[in-house]
Scaffold this active site. Sequence first.
Site, PDB file in Angstrom:
ATOM      1  N   ASN A 179      -1.326   4.055  -5.716  1.00  0.00           N
ATOM      2  CA  ASN A 179      -0.374   5.262  -5.223  1.00  0.00           C
ATOM      3  C   ASN A 179       0.172   5.723  -6.483  1.00  0.00           C
ATOM      4  O   ASN A 179       0.792   4.939  -7.091  1.00  0.00           O
ATOM      5  CB  ASN A 179       0.246   4.902  -4.287  1.00  0.00           C
ATOM      6  N   SER A 180      -0.356   6.708  -7.104  1.00  0.00           N
ATOM      7  CA  SER A 180       0.048   6.928  -8.661  1.00  0.00           C
ATOM      8  C   SER A 180       1.394   7.410  -8.710  1.00  0.00           C
ATOM      9  O   SER A 180       2.042   7.727  -7.959  1.00  0.00           O
ATOM     10  CB  SER A 180      -0.859   7.814  -9.322  1.00  0.00           C
TER      11      SER A 180
END
Length: 428
Positions: free
Chosen positions: A88-89
């Site tokens: 989940n950047s």
Amino acid sequence: MEPEIETHITRFLAMLDTAFRRGGEEGLPERFRRAVREAPRHRFVHRFQADRAGPVEDFDAARHLAAVYSDRVLTHVGPDDAALDSTNSQPSYVLWLLHRLGLEPGHRVIEIGSGSGWLAAVMGRLIGDGRVVGVEILGALARRSRDDLAALGIANVAVVEGDGAAGHAAGAPYDRAMVTAAVWDLPAALFDQVAEGGRLLLPIALAGGAGRDCHVAVLRREGDRFRMLEAVPGRFVRFTGPGQEGGAERRRLEELPFWPRIGGPAVLHRPLSLGLRDPARFGGAAYAFRLFLGQTEPGFTVFDDGAGEDPAVSPFGLVDAAARSVALCRPGMLLSYGSPEAVRRLDAAYRRWTALGMPGPAAFELEVVRAEQAPRPGRGLWVENRGASALVWRLAGATSPPRVGRRAAVPDRPPPADPGARIRPPGP
């Protein structure tokens, strides 16, 4: 929304607003603010690591809201506690990239590598009556993100399980496309599935196995090719699948087939800085020259000397197998093994680079074309074959490069070069 969650989201939005201003924008656009609020990040976080070396956590609102609503990467973890090849950047960075893509209401969008589904959910809120298709190769992530989207009532986003290299023909053509992994060879499906005039956000893996480092480009479909509008440096996990292995690995000298014939003390050893005096710092002229070699020299190689350092700061140079020759740039020195041919080529490449003004990545225009449509290399034009696709690099604003004069070979202290890109992203 519960008061505690509202407090964290309000703080999160303020943090994003600051990051956007730092990146040169007027702040987080109001439509992004609404989309982020309507797609709460914590609803897409389950089993994760907040740090690669940190403990595996199962999301608990009482303990983890502060970590989830921070500007950090969260790594997805499987039931066996092994980190998945998906994250989940960093929120400020991916939202800023999304802003560059220019989503509008009614757009058809594809995200290849949709992971948890959070970014797809934000895009779904941004495009109103449009449609988002997320493609995720990890089945467990795809199924979980579908459940999370359904729980929030986000009906205009569909996540399909599959190989992103094939895109998703059923929803094409797409007005916008986003790949969230570093690509070596552009998936051929995107040449057909992105609409004329549509935009593609593409992290392009750097030549020579530079870890997760990549050239993140916003490209526009123009006929049979994609033309770069702007680009920034970035770090993404590598895209997997056939044809994507190129440039991914560093090479050990001992693994070269001709090394037994030339191995031993270097036949040439001379000072070289190129900004590499500190092994832990890789920037300035060395960064720009390294990229130029990767764009222009087929024998460009990043070496693994067994020290285990990040590939982005590893020794680099040229390998000429036909001449049984190696030129290797290490912090503070240039080494040559075997015949002098590789050093001669390295010196010639350096003379070309300095004659062009020591350009960094921002100085080049880029087109991505099918391999069979790649032009011949010429003056001020270099072609980097990647497999089914090719990168065509042109020196921006120059009809022909300056004449290369009789300059010295690679010096000890070259003037500085600007390794920056055309636009500056928020964050570190």
